[in-house]
Write a protein that holds these residues in place. Structure first.
Motif, mmCIF file in Angstrom:
data_model
loop_
_atom_site.group_PDB
_atom_site.id
_atom_site.type_symbol
_atom_site.label_atom_id
_atom_site.label_comp_id
_atom_site.label_asym_id
_atom_site.label_seq_id
_atom_site.Cartn_x
_atom_site.Cartn_y
_atom_site.Cartn_z
ATOM 1 N N ASP A 1 4.334 5.167 -1.961
ATOM 2 C CA ASP A 1 4.921 6.313 -1.279
ATOM 3 C C ASP A 1 4.182 6.522 0.034
ATOM 4 O O ASP A 1 3.104 7.115 0.078
ATOM 5 N N SER A 2 4.769 6.019 1.134
ATOM 6 C CA SER A 2 4.109 6.111 2.437
ATOM 7 C C SER A 2 4.087 7.541 2.967
ATOM 8 O O SER A 2 3.271 7.874 3.826
ATOM 9 N N ASP A 3 4.987 8.402 2.468
ATOM 10 C CA ASP A 3 5.042 9.781 2.955
ATOM 11 C C ASP A 3 3.988 10.665 2.295
ATOM 12 O O ASP A 3 3.783 11.798 2.746
ATOM 13 N N GLN B 1 -1.311 5.411 6.814
ATOM 14 C CA GLN B 1 -2.543 5.315 6.031
ATOM 15 C C GLN B 1 -3.360 4.099 6.445
ATOM 16 O O GLN B 1 -4.557 4.196 6.708
ATOM 17 N N THR C 1 3.924 4.565 11.083
ATOM 18 C CA THR C 1 5.002 5.441 10.643
ATOM 19 C C THR C 1 5.089 5.405 9.120
ATOM 20 O O THR C 1 4.181 4.908 8.444
ATOM 21 N N THR C 2 6.178 5.911 8.590
ATOM 22 C CA THR C 2 6.416 5.908 7.147
ATOM 23 C C THR C 2 7.758 5.232 6.869
ATOM 24 O O THR C 2 8.499 4.876 7.791
ATOM 25 N N ASN C 3 8.087 5.090 5.595
ATOM 26 C CA ASN C 3 9.358 4.464 5.232
ATOM 27 C C ASN C 3 10.568 5.297 5.665
ATOM 28 O O ASN C 3 11.690 4.787 5.683
ATOM 29 N N SER C 4 10.327 6.561 6.006
ATOM 30 C CA SER C 4 11.428 7.389 6.496
ATOM 31 C C SER C 4 11.979 6.854 7.815
ATOM 32 O O SER C 4 13.141 7.098 8.153
ATOM 33 N N THR D 1 1.839 1.295 8.229
ATOM 34 C CA THR D 1 1.731 2.593 7.574
ATOM 35 C C THR D 1 0.716 3.472 8.303
ATOM 36 O O THR D 1 -0.256 2.982 8.895
#
Length: 439
Positions: free
Chosen positions: A251-253, A203, A114-117, A201
């Motif tokens: 920035d994971s997004d 990525q 996932t992402t930090n969101s 992440t």
């Protein structure tokens, strides 16, 4: 008049009255506790995820999509192209978006890309945000944030390395050894499936699968110094106390994966949820399925209705035990009062008056017990609220006592009235002469 006589009679039999009140109080308290837990479990279950308006994935059935995205059980049949995710992200009705990639494990625990969101927008219980007990969110491509259960069972902490495995089995021979993830944070206990998941992440997850080395980031740890630090050195160390893991501004997004398994959506207005759901389900670019989490959780609870039936059955058994205990106590009390009843009849008390007197005493005992039970259960539930939410994910919401609790109290009072008839009739049948003969 009768109430005064009843109170004075109970005072003369103080020990028996106290034991009777204690027995009934325990029974009513158990019944109220079961009723509260039964209702709150259902409410907490439907709040496993809150604040998420839509969950979008490949067409695989509403429950399958819910179980895989919220409860980490099973996996979607296929992923969705990230172009569809980008299209959802630019939709005017969408406020925020959480992509999830599923299908990997770590020592039997689910791994979620996932992402930090996710840590910013995902909520549970009564709209509670996720919180970190140690460390921080993703700060590099190979970061991992773990649930509290994983940290306690596997002994992981911030800075530890972990290797994920492809597939959902407890034992996997396809480990991504060349791409170890580093724990950047540990989540606080939530009592939800979040506690048993590893979040990495997108990525790092994709590059671990592809075998790319681009995601690998060096971890800079502070050297171990044996000399005594000066005050300047202490101040310098305090300013850089979070420098153990580099790339804090990661920035994971910004990373764009090829596909993801599921997407959680938060809308600007919940009123548009049904409209957007219909648009997504009718999409011609890629077959997609959008579900409303609340409706899906309610449907799942109906399937799991056996649990509620079990709790209801347990409640029924407690009611039976309470009534049997009450009848036993009243009968035992009446055996001690044959002489008293005979004297009352001698001075002119009618049979109806005796029946009413016995019933008033029984009702007084039950009313006192009910009041004590409500106070006891309310105090106990409020005291245990943090422990229940943290350990079992049972989030107690006010009011604790609802319509069902009122029905239970009224039912017990009605049963008390009926049960009190038996000792009263027994005393009446004993008769005047039988009572006086014991003098």
């Amino acid at each position: 008049m009768l109430s005064t006589i009843a109170i004075e009679s109970l005072k003369r039999r103080k020990a028996t009255a106290i034991l009777t009140i204690l027995s009934i109080t325990i029974s009513i308290s158990l019944l109220l506790c079961v009723d509260i837990v039964r209702n709150q479990v259902k409410t907490s279950f439907t709040r496993t995820v809150s604040g998420v308006d839509l969950i979008v994935g490949a067409p695989s059935g509403q429950l399958n999509l819910l179980l895989s995205s919220v409860f980490n059980i099973g996996t979607p049949t296929k992923g969705i192209d990230y172009k569809s995710v980008e299209s959802l992200k630019t939709n005017n009705q969408v406020s925020w978006l959480i992509p999830l990639s599923l299908g990997d494990t770590h020592r039997g625990f689910r791994v979620v890309g996932t992402t930090n969101s996710f840590f910013e927008h995902f909520k549970y219980g009564d709209m509670q945000h996720l919180a970190l007990s140690a460390g921080g969110v993703f700060n590099q491509p190979l970061s991992a944030v773990i649930g509290s259960d994983i940290a306690s069972k596997l002994g992981y902490g911030v800075g530890d390395e972990m290797v994920i495995s492809h597939g959902l089995g407890n034992v996997s021979f396809n480990n991504h050894d060349k791409h170890p993830f580093v724990v950047s944070g540990v989540l606080e206990k939530t009592g939800t499936p979040v506690d048993k998941a590893v979040y990495v992440t997108l990525q790092g997850l994709q590059e671990a699968h592809s075998g790319s080395q681009q995601a690998t980031a060096s971890i800079v740890r502070k050297p171990a110094d044996n000399h005594i630090k000066t005050s300047d050195e202490h101040e310098h160390e305090h300013e850089h106390e979070h420098d153990e893991l580099t790339q804090v501004n990661y920035d994971s997004d910004a990373f764009t994966p090829q596909s993801v398994s599921v997407v959680m959506l938060g809308l600007k207005s919940r009123i548009t949820a049904l409209q957007l759901q219909y648009q997504i389900n009718q999409s011609k670019k890629e077959p997609l399925m959008a579900i409303l989490p609340g409706m899906a959780l309610a449907e799942l609870w109906q399937i799991m209705g056996n649990i509620e039936a079990l709790l209801l059955g347990l409640s029924g058994l407690i009611v039976i035990c309470a009534l049997i205990g009450l009848a036993t106590m009243l009968l035992a009390t009446m055996r001690e009062r044959y002489q008293e009843i005979a004297i009352l009849r001698t001075i002119g008390a009618r049979p109806f008056t005796l029946l009413l007197l016995v019933q008033i005493e029984a009702m007084l005992l039950t009313i006192i017990s009910a009041v004590l039970s409500i106070g006891l259960v309310g105090a106990l539930m409020n005291a245990l609220k943090p422990w229940l939410s943290g350990t079992y994910g049972l989030f107690l919401s006010s009011p604790l006592f609802g319509k069902s609790s009122a029905i239970i109290i009224l039912l017990i009072l009605s049963c008390t009235y009926l049960v009190s008839l038996f000792p009263a009739i027994t005393a009446y049948k004993r008769g005047l002469h039988a009572g006086l003969s014991q003098h």
